[in-house]
Design an enzyme around this catalytic site. Sequence first.
Site, PDB file in Angstrom:
ATOM      1  N   ASP A 115      33.051  57.842  24.962  1.00 29.92           N
ATOM      2  CA  ASP A 115      32.395  56.543  24.896  1.00 29.92           C
ATOM      3  C   ASP A 115      32.343  56.077  23.451  1.00 29.92           C
ATOM      4  OD1 ASP A 115      31.205  54.366  26.142  1.00 29.92           O
ATOM      5  OD2 ASP A 115      29.186  55.089  25.743  1.00 29.92           O
ATOM      6  N   TYR A 117      31.700  52.757  20.467  1.00 29.40           N
ATOM      7  CA  TYR A 117      30.568  51.976  19.943  1.00 29.40           C
ATOM      8  C   TYR A 117      31.195  50.782  19.238  1.00 29.40           C
ATOM      9  CZ  TYR A 117      25.834  51.969  17.706  1.00 29.40           C
ATOM     10  OH  TYR A 117      24.548  51.700  17.290  1.00 29.40           O
ATOM     11  N   HIS A 122      26.207  44.843  19.000  1.00 29.80           N
ATOM     12  CA  HIS A 122      25.374  45.909  19.572  1.00 29.80           C
ATOM     13  C   HIS A 122      24.947  46.899  18.499  1.00 29.80           C
ATOM     14  CE1 HIS A 122      23.873  49.009  22.216  1.00 29.80           C
ATOM     15  NE2 HIS A 122      24.783  49.873  21.773  1.00 29.80           N
ATOM     16  N   ARG A 131      16.261  51.113  12.513  1.00 21.83           N
ATOM     17  CA  ARG A 131      16.204  51.265  11.056  1.00 21.83           C
ATOM     18  C   ARG A 131      15.761  49.958  10.421  1.00 21.83           C
ATOM     19  NH1 ARG A 131      21.043  53.460  12.599  1.00 21.83           N
ATOM     20  NH2 ARG A 131      22.201  51.663  11.809  1.00 21.83           N
ATOM     21  N   GLU A 188      24.025  50.235  30.095  1.00 22.87           N
ATOM     22  CA  GLU A 188      24.944  49.753  29.073  1.00 22.87           C
ATOM     23  C   GLU A 188      26.145  49.154  29.791  1.00 22.87           C
ATOM     24  OE1 GLU A 188      23.963  52.391  25.102  1.00 22.87           O
ATOM     25  OE2 GLU A 188      25.857  52.759  26.165  1.00 22.87           O
ATOM     26  N   GLU A 190      29.730  47.961  30.011  1.00 26.58           N
ATOM     27  CA  GLU A 190      30.927  48.325  29.271  1.00 26.58           C
ATOM     28  C   GLU A 190      32.193  48.086  30.100  1.00 26.58           C
ATOM     29  OE1 GLU A 190      30.933  52.149  27.430  1.00 26.58           O
ATOM     30  OE2 GLU A 190      28.739  52.266  27.278  1.00 26.58           O
ATOM     31  N   ASP A 222      27.050  52.805  31.521  1.00 27.05           N
ATOM     32  CA  ASP A 222      26.683  54.072  30.884  1.00 27.05           C
ATOM     33  C   ASP A 222      25.160  54.160  30.861  1.00 27.05           C
ATOM     34  OD1 ASP A 222      27.051  56.484  29.533  1.00 27.05           O
ATOM     35  OD2 ASP A 222      26.926  55.528  27.580  1.00 27.05           O
ATOM     36  N   ARG A 226      16.649  56.175  26.976  1.00 22.70           N
ATOM     37  CA  ARG A 226      16.468  55.892  25.555  1.00 22.70           C
ATOM     38  C   ARG A 226      15.447  56.811  24.890  1.00 22.70           C
ATOM     39  NH1 ARG A 226      21.077  53.342  24.469  1.00 22.70           N
ATOM     40  NH2 ARG A 226      21.303  51.377  25.609  1.00 22.70           N
ATOM     41  N   GLN A 229      17.185  60.116  24.421  1.00 22.47           N
ATOM     42  CA  GLN A 229      18.216  59.921  23.396  1.00 22.47           C
ATOM     43  C   GLN A 229      17.605  59.864  21.995  1.00 22.47           C
ATOM     44  OE1 GLN A 229      20.430  56.300  23.960  1.00 22.47           O
ATOM     45  NE2 GLN A 229      21.744  56.628  22.194  1.00 22.47           N
ATOM     46  N   TYR A 233      18.984  62.762  19.360  1.00 22.38           N
ATOM     47  CA  TYR A 233      20.284  62.373  18.831  1.00 22.38           C
ATOM     48  C   TYR A 233      20.525  62.756  17.373  1.00 22.38           C
ATOM     49  CZ  TYR A 233      19.008  58.255  15.991  1.00 22.38           C
ATOM     50  OH  TYR A 233      18.523  57.417  15.020  1.00 22.38           O
ATOM     51  N   LYS A 242      22.402  60.756  27.966  1.00 22.13           N
ATOM     52  CA  LYS A 242      23.556  60.012  28.479  1.00 22.13           C
ATOM     53  C   LYS A 242      24.279  60.733  29.611  1.00 22.13           C
ATOM     54  CE  LYS A 242      24.086  56.630  25.277  1.00 22.13           C
ATOM     55  NZ  LYS A 242      24.373  55.214  25.553  1.00 22.13           N
ATOM     56  N   THR A 246      27.247  58.205  34.783  1.00 21.89           N
ATOM     57  CA  THR A 246      28.013  57.057  34.308  1.00 21.89           C
ATOM     58  C   THR A 246      28.713  56.468  35.525  1.00 21.89           C
ATOM     59  OG1 THR A 246      28.396  58.074  32.141  1.00 21.89           O
ATOM     60  CG2 THR A 246      29.861  56.267  32.785  1.00 21.89           C
ATOM     61  N   THR A 332      28.627  49.571  24.588  1.00 22.46           N
ATOM     62  CA  THR A 332      27.914  48.394  25.075  1.00 22.46           C
ATOM     63  C   THR A 332      28.548  47.115  24.548  1.00 22.46           C
ATOM     64  OG1 THR A 332      25.883  49.671  25.095  1.00 22.46           O
ATOM     65  CG2 THR A 332      25.662  47.288  25.216  1.00 22.46           C
ATOM     66  N   GLU A 346      18.351  46.061  23.856  1.00 20.20           N
ATOM     67  CA  GLU A 346      18.526  44.862  23.029  1.00 20.20           C
ATOM     68  C   GLU A 346      17.853  43.642  23.650  1.00 20.20           C
ATOM     69  OE1 GLU A 346      22.843  44.698  21.469  1.00 20.20           O
ATOM     70  OE2 GLU A 346      22.861  45.986  23.240  1.00 20.20           O
TER      71      GLU A 346
END
Length: 400
Positions: A115, A117, A122, A131, A188, A190, A222, A226, A229, A233, A242, A246, A332, A346
């Site tokens: 998968d 990114y 996104h 962040r 997600e 995709e 996917d 959260r 994760q 992560y 994850k 899927t 995503t 999001e």
Amino acid sequence: MSWFEVPAGAPFGTAELPYGIFSTDETPRRVGVAVGDRVLDLAAVGEAAGLDADVFRQPSLNPWMGLGPAAWAEGRGLLQSLLADESGRDVVEPHLLPLDAVTLHLPIEVADYVDFYASEHHAANVGAIFRPGGPPLTPNWKHQPIGYHGRAGTVVPTGTPVVRPNGQRKAPDEDAPTFGPSRRLDIEAELGFVVGVGSPQGTSVGVDAFADHVFGVVLLNDWSARDLQAWEYVPLGPFLGKSFATSISAWVLPLAALEPARRPLPRQDPPLLPYLQGDLYGYAIEVEVWLNGLLVSTCPYAALYYSPAQMVAHLTSNGASLRTGDLLGSGTISGPAPDQRGSLLELTWNGSRPLLLDGEERTFLADGDEVVLRGRAPAADGGILALGAVTGVIEPAPAR
């Protein structure tokens, strides 16, 4: 003109001709093509046409996909001819089955699942959420397609219930982690690119060889926990948040059907290293996200920063091999507008800005929720190409 008439409201026309695996009470799993509101039994058609149809009697598309681009083109051309020319009616018509009279299955035997990114929007949104005040993108993001290796064994076909996963989670205001059902279950939206022809280990696949290896496209959800994760992560990335499920569509749309949907990529700045340069393009595919019958987002694949060819080139740049049945997720799909975001993370800004759906505030998924992804792209005649839908209903976590 075609002798085959597509009923109004049918899921597919004669331009798509996606491949899948079906069965009936009398017929074991085998390869079919969706056209109109019917499924065409390719093994039976092959026999009627005097061809060796053994590759279509298989319970996955892998043997057919492994034959390569020349066979794919010949097969698609033959189907188009049989559907267009009146002389094909006697070959095709007896082997058309009502779509609602067959059972659909996972279309491919998934070899590896990777998968990516690939959406700048996104990635920037996720960076801003997790962040705040820092750079939205990590320093490597605009130099290479970022990805992670997922779990091939939990790729499931559309319609398979999705069981809420248990796992470790730790909220910022908690002193220690706890174990239990995910509280922030997400989606997600995709695209998944399906590899037909593999490559030897120790070699690489250039961007210009993309169509020599990739057979077609599916819609892909996917599912993501959260809270699991976020806790796991760092430092190695997604794992149990994850790997529980899927979902992909039952129908694989051949790349050839998407030729009219090719579009230039957004400008890539700074320039990428030479192995990621070449004949690059994306696709004008829009993926709709429906939650409990309400449209919550329309995600533009054409806005993605990296092309699928660059994903393949980067994946194999270290000599990693491709295998028939590899599934490559785009990551995503999110666009620049708030209603073009492909995840609830999001759309609700990590739960801080709930969606208002039928008067109810919603953040992450609740038990019983139904999520449907639908896809469309422009056709050569000015019409619309459809991708197979992906549906999943959330079931409660198992008791511990």
